[in-house]
Design an enzyme around this catalytic site. Structure first.
Site, PDB file in Angstrom:
ATOM      1  N   GLY A  95       0.783  -1.242   0.000  1.00 12.99           N
ATOM      2  CA  GLY A  95       0.000   0.000   0.000  1.00 12.99           C
ATOM      3  C   GLY A  95       0.807   1.279   0.000  1.00 12.99           C
ATOM      4  O   GLY A  95       0.345   2.307   0.497  1.00 12.99           O
ATOM      5  N   SER A  96       2.008   1.258  -0.620  1.00 12.55           N
ATOM      6  CA  SER A  96       2.781   2.506  -0.609  1.00 12.55           C
ATOM      7  C   SER A  96       2.150   3.575  -1.504  1.00 12.55           C
ATOM      8  O   SER A  96       2.170   4.766  -1.162  1.00 12.55           O
ATOM      9  CB  SER A  96       4.241   2.255  -0.998  1.00 12.55           C
ATOM     10  OG  SER A  96       4.375   1.922  -2.357  1.00 12.55           O
ATOM     11  N   ASN A  97       1.592   3.182  -2.630  1.00  9.81           N
ATOM     12  CA  ASN A  97       0.879   4.179  -3.455  1.00  9.81           C
ATOM     13  C   ASN A  97      -0.363   4.698  -2.732  1.00  9.81           C
ATOM     14  O   ASN A  97      -0.648   5.899  -2.762  1.00  9.81           O
ATOM     15  CB  ASN A  97       0.507   3.581  -4.818  1.00  9.81           C
ATOM     16  CG  ASN A  97       1.656   3.624  -5.793  1.00  9.81           C
ATOM     17  OD1 ASN A  97       2.023   4.683  -6.291  1.00  9.81           O
ATOM     18  ND2 ASN A  97       2.270   2.470  -6.039  1.00  9.81           N
ATOM     19  N   ILE A 114      -8.197  -9.212 -11.306  1.00  9.94           N
ATOM     20  CA  ILE A 114      -8.754  -8.590 -12.507  1.00  9.94           C
ATOM     21  C   ILE A 114     -10.254  -8.438 -12.305  1.00  9.94           C
ATOM     22  O   ILE A 114     -10.946  -9.399 -11.942  1.00  9.94           O
ATOM     23  CB  ILE A 114      -8.427  -9.439 -13.752  1.00  9.94           C
ATOM     24  CG1 ILE A 114      -6.916  -9.423 -13.974  1.00  9.94           C
ATOM     25  CG2 ILE A 114      -9.169  -8.903 -14.983  1.00  9.94           C
ATOM     26  CD1 ILE A 114      -6.435 -10.368 -15.049  1.00  9.94           C
ATOM     27  N   LEU A 115     -10.738  -7.234 -12.513  1.00 13.83           N
ATOM     28  CA  LEU A 115     -12.155  -6.944 -12.253  1.00 13.83           C
ATOM     29  C   LEU A 115     -13.003  -7.282 -13.478  1.00 13.83           C
ATOM     30  O   LEU A 115     -12.553  -7.161 -14.622  1.00 13.83           O
ATOM     31  CB  LEU A 115     -12.301  -5.471 -11.867  1.00 13.83           C
ATOM     32  CG  LEU A 115     -11.628  -5.129 -10.529  1.00 13.83           C
ATOM     33  CD1 LEU A 115     -11.423  -3.630 -10.386  1.00 13.83           C
ATOM     34  CD2 LEU A 115     -12.444  -5.681  -9.357  1.00 13.83           C
ATOM     35  N   HIS A 170       0.084   1.511 -13.158  1.00  8.10           N
ATOM     36  CA  HIS A 170       0.777   0.344 -13.712  1.00  8.10           C
ATOM     37  C   HIS A 170       2.259   0.690 -13.864  1.00  8.10           C
ATOM     38  O   HIS A 170       2.598   1.766 -14.383  1.00  8.10           O
ATOM     39  CB  HIS A 170       0.168  -0.013 -15.075  1.00  8.10           C
ATOM     40  CG  HIS A 170       0.826  -1.212 -15.687  1.00  8.10           C
ATOM     41  ND1 HIS A 170       0.564  -2.502 -15.254  1.00  8.10           N
ATOM     42  CD2 HIS A 170       1.757  -1.315 -16.670  1.00  8.10           C
ATOM     43  CE1 HIS A 170       1.309  -3.343 -15.956  1.00  8.10           C
ATOM     44  NE2 HIS A 170       2.041  -2.660 -16.814  1.00  8.10           N
ATOM     45  N   VAL A 203      -7.191  -5.748 -19.842  1.00  9.97           N
ATOM     46  CA  VAL A 203      -6.223  -5.519 -18.763  1.00  9.97           C
ATOM     47  C   VAL A 203      -5.131  -4.535 -19.208  1.00  9.97           C
ATOM     48  O   VAL A 203      -4.500  -4.731 -20.247  1.00  9.97           O
ATOM     49  CB  VAL A 203      -5.586  -6.865 -18.336  1.00  9.97           C
ATOM     50  CG1 VAL A 203      -4.483  -6.637 -17.307  1.00  9.97           C
ATOM     51  CG2 VAL A 203      -6.655  -7.785 -17.777  1.00  9.97           C
ATOM     52  N   GLU A 207       6.151   6.575  -9.294  1.00  8.80           N
ATOM     53  CA  GLU A 207       4.732   6.273  -9.052  1.00  8.80           C
ATOM     54  C   GLU A 207       4.173   7.158  -7.937  1.00  8.80           C
ATOM     55  O   GLU A 207       3.062   7.683  -8.042  1.00  8.80           O
ATOM     56  CB  GLU A 207       4.562   4.799  -8.651  1.00  8.80           C
ATOM     57  CG  GLU A 207       4.857   3.815  -9.757  1.00  8.80           C
ATOM     58  CD  GLU A 207       4.562   2.380  -9.326  1.00  8.80           C
ATOM     59  OE1 GLU A 207       3.508   2.136  -8.725  1.00  8.80           O
ATOM     60  OE2 GLU A 207       5.399   1.501  -9.602  1.00  8.80           O
TER      61      GLU A 207
HETATM   62  C1  GRF Z   1       3.089  -0.797  -7.749  1.00  4.99           C
HETATM   63  O1  GRF Z   1       4.316  -0.954  -8.424  1.00  4.99           O
HETATM   64  C2  GRF Z   1       1.977  -0.648  -8.741  1.00  4.99           C
HETATM   65  O2  GRF Z   1       2.333   0.060  -9.883  1.00  4.99           O
HETATM   66  C3  GRF Z   1       1.677  -2.069  -9.093  1.00  4.99           C
HETATM   67  O3  GRF Z   1       1.802  -2.778  -7.900  1.00  4.99           O
HETATM   68  C4  GRF Z   1       2.696  -2.086  -7.038  1.00  4.99           C
HETATM   69  C5  GRF Z   1       1.973  -1.814  -5.769  1.00  4.99           C
HETATM   70  O4  GRF Z   1       2.812  -1.296  -4.773  1.00  4.99           O
HETATM   71  N1  GRF Z   1       0.391  -2.176  -9.725  1.00  4.99           N
HETATM   72  P1  GRF Z   1       2.194  -0.628  -3.475  1.00  4.99           P
HETATM   73  O5  GRF Z   1       1.247  -1.659  -2.849  1.00  4.99           O
HETATM   74  O6  GRF Z   1       1.459   0.600  -3.888  1.00  4.99           O
HETATM   75  O7  GRF Z   1       3.358  -0.340  -2.598  1.00  4.99           O
END
Ligand code: GRF
Length: 200
Positions: A25-27, A102-103, A119, A154, A184
């Protein structure tokens, strides 16, 4: 606006956002952090994970954001439960951030133009998994990340924003992934703000 008020809350309705995760969950954390700014056009009101042990659930709760796990393996059951949670929280935008299921076309249609994903590649290059290893194997000199609207195919939906990073001669998939992840974390809050500002 009250006459004489020099500063106060912004005169905008902040869009209610849910973030769907499967892991660290870093994003998601960067979206929660960005949305703390009073002039950010969205607020994160809910985090949903399809894994009960996702680290991101703890991060969200520590930040004061409601966070739930929906662990049904059967896709229709999982999506119905997610939709109930999203609707109960009056969510307007769904941001996928490392969500590894995948939804269905039905789910995507339900959230059309309000469902986005990050992505780790410069789409349309390298859709799918293992993007960093594949970019290295292909001899790419530039790599990066993409935020896009989610459609039934996808990693195929319209691009909202991209960020590039260089590929260095001694990169491994791990070092390249780390460089892309920094990009990101800068890109996703900006892209979500663009999406929120575009919606009525
Ligand atoms: C990120 O690299 C995102 O682009 C990909 O999965 C990873 C998730 O990382 N879809 P985080 O959980 O947000 O740290």
């Amino acid at each position: 606006m009250t006459a004489g008020l020099i500063s106060g809350p912004p005169d905008v309705a902040r869009k209610r956002v849910a973030v769907l995760i499967s892991g660290r969950g870093s994003n998601m954390a960067t979206l929660i952090e960005a949305a703390r700014a009073p002039d950010y056009p969205a607020e994160v009101v809910l985090v949903v994970s399809n894994k009960a042990d996702a680290g991101g659930l703890l991060i969200a709760r520590a930040a004061g954001v409601a966070a739930v796990a929906v662990t049904a393996k059967d896709k229709p059951t999982m999506e119905a439960a997610i939709n109930r949670a999203l609707e109960a929280a009056h969510v307007e935008i769904v941001a996928l951030a490392g969500f590894m299921r995948i939804l269905s076309a039905d789910f995507v249609q339900r959230w059309q133009a309000r469902l986005i994903n990050i992505h780790p590649s410069l789409l349309p290059a390298f859709p799918g998994l293992d993007t960093h290893a594949r970019a290295l194997a292909a001899g790419m000199k530039r790599h990066g990340c993409t935020v896009h609207y989610v459609t039934a195919g996808v990693d195929e939906g319209p691009v909202i924003a991209q960020a590039e990073v260089p590929v260095l001669a001694d990169d491994t998939p791990a070092t390249l992934a780390a460089r892309v992840l920094v990009a990101e974390h800068q890109l996703y809050p900006k892209a979500l703000a663009m999406v929120a500002a575009r919606l009525p």
